[in-house]
Write an enzyme that holds these catalytic residues in place. Structure first.
Site, PDB file in Angstrom:
ATOM      1  CG  ASN A 106      -1.830  -1.215   1.145  1.00  0.00           C
ATOM      2  OD1 ASN A 106      -2.307  -1.505   0.127  1.00  0.00           O
ATOM      3  ND2 ASN A 106      -2.438  -1.640   2.323  1.00  0.00           N
ATOM      4  CE1 TYR A 112       4.604   3.663   6.133  1.00  0.00           C
ATOM      5  CE2 TYR A 112       2.403   3.002   6.835  1.00  0.00           C
ATOM      6  CZ  TYR A 112       3.584   2.657   6.799  1.00  0.00           C
ATOM      7  OH  TYR A 112       4.013   1.690   7.332  1.00  0.00           O
ATOM      8  CG  HIS A 113      -0.977   3.745   3.799  1.00  0.00           C
ATOM      9  ND1 HIS A 113      -1.602   4.258   4.959  1.00  0.00           N
ATOM     10  CD2 HIS A 113      -0.411   2.519   3.962  1.00  0.00           C
ATOM     11  CE1 HIS A 113      -1.356   3.278   6.083  1.00  0.00           C
ATOM     12  NE2 HIS A 113      -0.616   2.198   5.408  1.00  0.00           N
ATOM     13  CB  THR A 161       0.437  -6.918   5.935  1.00  0.00           C
ATOM     14  OG1 THR A 161      -0.122  -6.436   7.371  1.00  0.00           O
ATOM     15  CG2 THR A 161      -0.503  -7.650   5.388  1.00  0.00           C
ATOM     16  N   GLY A 162       3.092  -6.930   3.954  1.00  0.00           N
ATOM     17  CA  GLY A 162       3.665  -7.174   2.885  1.00  0.00           C
ATOM     18  C   GLY A 162       4.512  -8.413   2.652  1.00  0.00           C
ATOM     19  CD1 TRP A 222       8.950   4.884  -1.848  1.00  0.00           C
ATOM     20  CD2 TRP A 222      10.695   3.365  -2.290  1.00  0.00           C
ATOM     21  NE1 TRP A 222       9.922   5.495  -1.979  1.00  0.00           N
ATOM     22  CE2 TRP A 222      11.094   4.956  -2.280  1.00  0.00           C
ATOM     23  CE3 TRP A 222      11.671   2.588  -2.630  1.00  0.00           C
ATOM     24  CZ2 TRP A 222      12.594   5.144  -2.360  1.00  0.00           C
ATOM     25  CZ3 TRP A 222      13.036   2.979  -2.739  1.00  0.00           C
ATOM     26  CH2 TRP A 222      13.468   4.370  -2.772  1.00  0.00           C
ATOM     27  CG  HIS A 261       6.193  -2.991  10.745  1.00  0.00           C
ATOM     28  ND1 HIS A 261       5.937  -4.263  11.126  1.00  0.00           N
ATOM     29  CD2 HIS A 261       5.304  -2.179  10.826  1.00  0.00           C
ATOM     30  CE1 HIS A 261       4.508  -4.313  10.903  1.00  0.00           C
ATOM     31  NE2 HIS A 261       4.118  -3.042  10.915  1.00  0.00           N
TER      32      HIS A 261
END
Length: 401
Positions: A188, A357-358, A322-323, A343, A375
């Protein structure tokens, strides 16, 4: 008696003038060095959060995946994102070396799939986690009254499996014995904004998405096809007001209807704080049983296995993104995996412009660094980029059209 006789504590006045002067000079020099270091750190942090849109990009191109191009970015240019600030904000982060910067210049057509390397990694992952088996709980794998613990919460917290929850579980894993040629895992990141990668993403055989991200309004950049999307229970609170009003419930129902047969992967057992929202979700799905075509999947304690694997790759954050979790699941389903929207930085490597960010954040929303609490996104990115250079996956950072 002389004031200095028998004195134990340090008193510069009791020393010869020259020696006292030397000590004071050294003290002042040390204080000056400390003040200079603090000032340098402050300037570095200011450099990190400020966006400078001047000449920090040069002409050569470096598309990574996708058909578009873009000016080469000196990825961690000190005038744009201070290396010192990056180091302090994320100690695990180190700038990409010259070899990687050289690789960034290569045209995407030079990327070559390393089937042997990919299969070897998939086998490695399979040694740590049986993805089809752990993909979701099933009716036969749990019983009413069974207590479930949480992956990231104290062992004292439990969730009791009720009849309604169990009734929503599939009879068998929806990915059992499934295999797809090409898969896209769509993160995202704001880098997808203006990418025009929608058509390319929709052309994949299976598309993974993260956290119920919206697609309709952004379909030109992110596509519409969704075969699986994750759904953190906190999304219900953040975007649907815990279904407290009729309007909230209608909005949620319509969003689910758009999935049209896709898998809704709900990690309800990550944190104990999601217990109440999980019960709200269960009640909603029971109420609308038979009215939605979405396939529900409720993973159990899957993260203990996923974490063990990535720890062997020197990746052990407080919580994986999550990615990278979706990439892990995709490794058991897909012959090839291409990544979009991965990214973790606040500027566009193609244009130099500031990014949210998204991709779906409201216009003007500033890039957030809250992810640093849990993270290690720059470290994840470096690892994924390394896998890209080895041909194990394809990482798209440039515009598609």
């Amino acid at each position: 008696m002389h004031a200095c006789i028998g004195v134990v504590a340090f008193n510069p006045s009791c020393l010869p003038w020259n020696e006292s002067k030397g000590i004071m000079v050294r003290i002042l020099s040390a204080l000056g060095l400390v003040m200079f270091s603090v000032a340098l750190l402050i300037l570095s942090l200011i450099s990190y959060v400020s966006i400078k849109k001047d000449a920090i990009f040069t002409a050569p191109k470096y598309p990574i995946g996708g058909g578009g191009g873009g000016p080469r970015m000196y990825m961690f240019h000190t005038g744009f994102r201070s290396q010192l600030a990056m180091k302090f904000l994320d100690p695990a982060f180190t700038p990409l070396n010259n070899a990687l910067n050289e690789n960034l210049q290569e045209n995407s057509s030079k990327w070559k799939f390393n089937k042997t390397g990919y299969l070897e990694q998939s086998k490695e992952i399979a040694q740590y986690i049986d993805v089809p088996r752990n993909f979701t709980l099933t009716k036969s794998s749990v019983r009413v009254g069974q207590l479930m613990h949480y992956d990231y919460s104290s062992h004292k917290y439990v969730f009791s499996i009720g009849e309604n929850f169990r009734s929503l579980l599939p009879d068998s894993s929806p990915i059992l014995n499934k295999r797809y040629n090409t898969c896209a895992v769509v993160g995202n990141s704001g880098i997808l904004t203006g990418s025009r990668c929608g058509a390319a993403i929709d052309a994949y055989d299976f598309v993974f998405r993260c956290n119920f991200a919206p697609t309709e309004v952004f379909r030109r950049d992110v596509g519409r096809r969704t075969n699986l999307t994750t759904f953190n229970p906190s999304i219900l609170e953040k975007y649907y007001n815990n279904l407290l009003t009729i309007q909230d419930r209608n909005n949620f129902f319509l969003s689910l209807k758009k999935l049209d047969g896709a898998i809704l992967w709900i990690p309800a057992f990550f944190f104990h704080t999601s217990a109440t929202v999980t019960r709200t979700l269960v009640d909603f799905f029971v109420e609308h049983r038979g009215q939605l075509r979405v396939q529900l999947a409720w993973p159990g304690n899957i993260m203990q296995y996923v974490n063990r694997y990535w720890k062997t790759k020197q990746l052990s954050p407080k919580r994986l993104s999550t990615g990278i979790l979706m990439f892990t699941l995709a490794s058991s389903l897909c012959e090839q995996i291409h990544l979009y929207g991965f990214w973790p930085f606040g500027w566009d490597p193609n244009t130099g412009k500031e990014l949210p960010y998204h991709y779906y954040d409201k216009k003007g929303t500033k890039f957030t660094t809250k992810w640093q609490e849990s993270h290690q996104l720059p470290t994840e990115f470096k690892l994924l980029f390394k896998m890209h250079t080895e041909g194990i996956l394809k990482l798209s950072l440039s515009h598609c059209a």
